[in-house]
Each structure stands twice: as C-alpha cells, then as structure tokens.
Design a protein around this motif. Structure first.
Motif, PDB file in Angstrom:
ATOM      1  N   HIS A 301       0.834  -1.204   0.000  1.00 55.80           N
ATOM      2  CA  HIS A 301       0.000   0.000   0.000  1.00 55.80           C
ATOM      3  C   HIS A 301       0.871   1.258   0.000  1.00 55.80           C
ATOM      4  CE1 HIS A 301       1.049   0.254   4.261  1.00 55.80           C
ATOM      5  NE2 HIS A 301       0.622  -0.996   4.419  1.00 55.80           N
ATOM      6  N   ARG A 302       0.220   2.400  -0.123  1.00 49.19           N
ATOM      7  CA  ARG A 302       0.916   3.683  -0.057  1.00 49.19           C
ATOM      8  C   ARG A 302       1.552   3.843   1.323  1.00 49.19           C
ATOM      9  NH1 ARG A 302      -5.037   6.362  -0.269  1.00 49.19           N
ATOM     10  NH2 ARG A 302      -5.587   5.964   1.909  1.00 49.19           N
ATOM     11  N   THR A 303       2.455   4.784   1.412  1.00 53.24           N
ATOM     12  CA  THR A 303       3.152   5.016   2.681  1.00 53.24           C
ATOM     13  C   THR A 303       2.291   5.786   3.661  1.00 53.24           C
ATOM     14  OG1 THR A 303       5.364   4.872   1.721  1.00 53.24           O
ATOM     15  CG2 THR A 303       5.144   6.201   3.711  1.00 53.24           C
ATOM     16  N   GLY A 304       1.367   6.613   3.195  1.00 60.30           N
ATOM     17  CA  GLY A 304       0.588   7.365   4.174  1.00 60.30           C
ATOM     18  C   GLY A 304      -0.590   8.112   3.590  1.00 60.30           C
ATOM     19  N   HIS A 305      -1.382   8.643   4.506  1.00 57.72           N
ATOM     20  CA  HIS A 305      -2.578   9.417   4.175  1.00 57.72           C
ATOM     21  C   HIS A 305      -2.682  10.596   5.126  1.00 57.72           C
ATOM     22  CE1 HIS A 305      -4.513   7.847   7.827  1.00 57.72           C
ATOM     23  NE2 HIS A 305      -3.990   6.676   7.496  1.00 57.72           N
ATOM     24  N   GLY A 306      -3.250  11.688   4.636  1.00 58.71           N
ATOM     25  CA  GLY A 306      -3.513  12.816   5.506  1.00 58.71           C
ATOM     26  C   GLY A 306      -4.529  12.455   6.573  1.00 58.71           C
ATOM     27  N   ILE A 307      -4.577  13.274   7.622  1.00 55.26           N
ATOM     28  CA  ILE A 307      -5.499  13.031   8.727  1.00 55.26           C
ATOM     29  C   ILE A 307      -5.896  14.362   9.329  1.00 55.26           C
ATOM     30  CG2 ILE A 307      -3.659  12.775  10.453  1.00 55.26           C
ATOM     31  CD1 ILE A 307      -5.389  10.521  11.728  1.00 55.26           C
ATOM     32  N   GLY A 308      -7.096  14.426   9.841  1.00 53.81           N
ATOM     33  CA  GLY A 308      -7.603  15.643  10.474  1.00 53.81           C
ATOM     34  C   GLY A 308      -8.993  15.350  10.990  1.00 53.81           C
ATOM     35  N   LEU A 309     -10.005  16.025  10.429  1.00 49.61           N
ATOM     36  CA  LEU A 309     -11.392  15.710  10.741  1.00 49.61           C
ATOM     37  C   LEU A 309     -11.842  14.425  10.047  1.00 49.61           C
ATOM     38  CD1 LEU A 309     -12.933  19.291  10.567  1.00 49.61           C
ATOM     39  CD2 LEU A 309     -12.678  17.879  12.618  1.00 49.61           C
ATOM     40  N   GLY A 311     -10.354  10.508   8.824  1.00 49.69           N
ATOM     41  CA  GLY A 311      -9.250   9.586   9.055  1.00 49.69           C
ATOM     42  C   GLY A 311      -8.330   9.480   7.862  1.00 49.69           C
ATOM     43  N   HIS A 312      -8.885   9.637   6.655  1.00 53.96           N
ATOM     44  CA  HIS A 312      -8.106   9.657   5.419  1.00 53.96           C
ATOM     45  C   HIS A 312      -8.492  10.911   4.652  1.00 53.96           C
ATOM     46  CE1 HIS A 312      -7.238   5.020   5.064  1.00 53.96           C
ATOM     47  NE2 HIS A 312      -6.879   5.526   6.231  1.00 53.96           N
ATOM     48  N   GLU A 313      -7.529  11.766   4.384  1.00 51.68           N
ATOM     49  CA  GLU A 313      -7.741  12.981   3.604  1.00 51.68           C
ATOM     50  C   GLU A 313      -6.426  13.378   2.963  1.00 51.68           C
ATOM     51  OE1 GLU A 313      -9.164  15.285   7.100  1.00 51.68           O
ATOM     52  OE2 GLU A 313      -7.444  16.606   6.773  1.00 51.68           O
ATOM     53  N   GLU A 314      -6.432  14.466   2.227  1.00 49.30           N
ATOM     54  CA  GLU A 314      -5.198  14.962   1.614  1.00 49.30           C
ATOM     55  C   GLU A 314      -4.213  15.416   2.704  1.00 49.30           C
ATOM     56  OE1 GLU A 314      -4.578  15.025  -1.616  1.00 49.30           O
ATOM     57  OE2 GLU A 314      -6.555  14.768  -2.522  1.00 49.30           O
ATOM     58  N   PRO A 315      -2.890  15.269   2.442  1.00 53.14           N
ATOM     59  CA  PRO A 315      -2.239  14.723   1.248  1.00 53.14           C
ATOM     60  C   PRO A 315      -2.019  13.214   1.366  1.00 53.14           C
ATOM     61  CG  PRO A 315      -0.559  15.611   2.699  1.00 53.14           C
ATOM     62  CD  PRO A 315      -1.894  15.851   3.379  1.00 53.14           C
ATOM     63  N   TYR A 316      -1.997  12.545   0.219  1.00 54.85           N
ATOM     64  CA  TYR A 316      -1.704  11.121   0.187  1.00 54.85           C
ATOM     65  C   TYR A 316      -0.242  10.921  -0.182  1.00 54.85           C
ATOM     66  CZ  TYR A 316      -6.657  10.456   0.765  1.00 54.85           C
ATOM     67  OH  TYR A 316      -7.932  10.486   1.282  1.00 54.85           O
ATOM     68  N   VAL A 317       0.442  10.124   0.621  1.00 54.18           N
ATOM     69  CA  VAL A 317       1.880   9.894   0.446  1.00 54.18           C
ATOM     70  C   VAL A 317       2.027   8.637  -0.399  1.00 54.18           C
ATOM     71  CG1 VAL A 317       4.081   9.569   1.651  1.00 54.18           C
ATOM     72  CG2 VAL A 317       2.289  10.990   2.672  1.00 54.18           C
TER      73      VAL A 317
END
Length: 371
Positions: A301-309, A311-317
């Motif tokens: 899978h990808r290395t990471g995903h953004g987080i905030g309000l 669980g998955h949001e921009e930016p995607y690593v």
C-alpha cells in the motif's frame, strides 16, 4: 482549546473567497467533515436535510431539521456567524436552499459524500446549476492545519499512545483477536476518544492482511501481532497509530530480519519529511530500503494518508503525488511488509510537516515490542 480556535469564524469568509475563485456560486454541504470544518457543527447524517448553504457572496445559512435545531444552536456554528433556518417534518426543505442562495446560480459545489438522494433533489431544485465537488475548494483550505488543529491532532496522538502503552494488559497467547480488540476499544474511549473508529488486531498469518480487522482465532505464542487503532476526539480530530508486537515467546527469525528493515524504512521516511520535499519522495524513502532487502512486492500500500477531521484525507503519500509538502500538512507514515500465509508488520506514526522539518505526534517506541 476553545471552539473559536479550532473553528474560527474567518474560515467561512476564506471559503467564500475560494468558492468565487473556483468559479462556483455556492457550496452546499451536508453533514460531514467539510460542514464541521467550517462551522464546528457535528451534524447528524440522516434522511432529513441538513445543509450549509455558503454563497460566494452573501450570508451563510445552516438549514436543519426542526428537531435538530437545539443541537445546531448548541454547537460552535452560531459563533461563526451562520444563520440557522429549520424545516418541519413533512415539509419540503429544498425551497429553503433556493431562498438561501438569494438568486439564480450556474454552478455549485456539493459535499463529496453527500447522499445521492440529496444530490438528485438539489439537481431538481436547481436545474440550471452545474454540480461539482466542494473538495475543489475546501481541499486547499483543509490540507494545511492551523496551530490549533495541530494541537488537537497531538492530543489525539497522545491519547492513542496511552492505549498502546497498556497493550501488555490485554495481548496474551490464548486470547482471541476479538477478545483483545474489545479491551482495546474500551481503552480508546477511556483515553478520551468519543468514538472508536477502528481496531485491527492481526496475529500470525492474519497480520499479512493490512485491513484484517479481528477474528475468533486465538493468538499463538511467539506470533507477531499487528495492532492498528484509532478514534475521534471531542474536538473532531482523529488518531491513528500502528505498532507490531510479539507475545509469549521468540518470533520467527525471518520476521526479526524483515522487521529490522521495516523499522529503518519507517525512520527514513519520517526523517525525509520537510517543506519542499514531495509526497512521493517520502513514499520512495520508505519503499527503497524495503525493495533493496527483497521485500518490495510485500509492501502492498501507499506510505501514508492525511489526517484531520477525516481519518483519510489529503495529502496522500504515494507514488505519483508530486505535490511538495508544506508546513502544517499532517499525515501518516506507515510502511508495512506482509508475507501471505505467514505474518506481517506495520509501523505507523502521524507526523506534521513543520517550517523546518517534521514533528512526530506519536511518540511511543517503534522498535519491535515483546510482551
């Protein structure tokens, strides 16, 4: 922290300016993270229409079911300057949307995850308006976290770290993954989260499935166990952290070898984070050591995903995302190695890109943890 710090009134004005710049006449936002980002209102999603009408020019209106008006008024929304209008059960709420727009519109941005029945009803109510995604506007506002948002994410990170620190109380040979997960879920709430978003307890061969969840399979002595957990804090901001454990005996030798590779890769990827570095370069920093060790295909899978309000949001690593990182961007760094039918491992921290480097929001050790 106060709601005005997390949900400042000036966000609405910034969103209106961005809406106009995008060639949209208004944003129409149903319950979800975009509505909460702009107003602080954690609205209930249901068949009754709740909709923030944010015209590019003019006053914003929050349309709510009459029975939910008290909740809307008790939220931070009134302090942002939003006018609240309600509709009674059985009444058609869509004329309220048209009235709140204040005139004809040619293009509107809809919440990305608005229910289809509401999308189609708005299409019928505004037949002359092209429908686009509100994320075209809000993505750029949300992708860089304010200091208050970083503080909220740090609070979430500390809360989930406290759960990982207690894992030895629950994770033992002979207990099932599901039994352990029940204890973890209770601890996530006790640590300050208002909801448990997910609990993955994946032992032995189940650890080779990144989104395994749990099962009634007992945990064996010496088996690696991937524990990926997260929840939502009262602020609305999320936690997400993965550690890999070994319980009740020594792990397989091949696992020890590839965990060392994974540990180095995760540290290298975190260290690569700084302004100007692309998101895909962080993915490369994690992927290269794993590939060099012969486990490239096992990093699924990808290395990471953004987080905030969310669980998955921009930016995607991920490979292909050439966007340079900027201060305030918050995301996971979570490489993994998964050997089908045998075992797997993942290490995940939430990090924030700072003005000159990186801040880890999860601070528990990332070495293999033997219980």
């Amino acid at each position: 922290m106060g709601s005005e710090e997390l949900y400042p009134p000036q966000r609405l004005a910034a969103a209106q300016r961005a809406t106009a710049a995008a060639g949209l006449d208004a944003l129409l936002l149903s319950p979800g993270s975009d509505l909460r980002y702009l107003t602080g209102y954690d609205a209930h999603a249901g068949e009754r229409l709740t909709c923030l009408v944010l015209p590019a020019e003019g006053d914003p209106t929050l349309i709510v079911p009459a029975l939910e008006r008290p909740a809307a008024e008790a939220s931070p929304a009134p302090a942002t300057g939003v006018r609240i209008v309600d509709h009674a059960d059985g009444a058609d709420p869509y004329p309220l949307v048209t009235a709140a727009l204040g005139g004809p519109v040619t293009a509107v941005g809809l919440a990305d995850r608005m229910w289809a029945e509401q999308v189609l009803a708005l299409r019928a109510a505004l037949p002359g308006a092209t429908q686009r995604l509100a994320s075209e506007v809000l993505r750029e506002l949300r992708i860089r976290k304010s200091p208050a948002e970083v503080a909220a994410l740090a609070e979430a990170g500390a809360a989930i770290d406290a759960v990982h620190e207690r894992m030895g109380r629950w994770l033992r040979p002979g207990r099932t993954e599901a039994e352990v997960a029940t204890d973890i879920a209770a601890a996530i709430r006790a640590a300050g989260h208002v909801t448990v978003d997910f609990v993955i307890v994946a032992a032995g061969p189940n650890g080779a499935s990144p989104h395994h969840g749990t099962s009634d399979r007992p945990i064996g002595a010496g088996e690696p166990v991937v524990v990926d957990i997260g929840g939502t804090m009262p602020s609305g901001y999320r936690s997400d952290c993965t550690r890999t454990y070994v319980v009740g005996g020594p792990p397989p030798a091949e696992f020890v070898d590839y965990y060392a590779v994974l540990h180095a890769a995760q540290r290298a990827a975190v260290a690569a984070v700084r302004p100007g570095v692309t998101a895909e370069a962080v993915d490369t920093a994690a992927r290269e050591p794993i590939t060099a060790a012969g486990h490239g295909p096992a990093f699924l899978h990808r290395t990471g995903h953004g987080i905030g309000l969310d669980g998955h949001e921009e930016p995607y690593v991920v490979a292909g995302n050439a966007r340079p990182l900027e201060a305030g961007m918050a995301f996971s760094v979570e490489p993994g190695i998964y050997l089908a039918g045998r075992h797997g491992a993942r290490i995940e921290d939430i990090v924030v890109c700072t003005t000159d480097g990186v801040q880890r929001l999860n601070t528990t050790p990332t070495e293999l943890i033997a219980l």
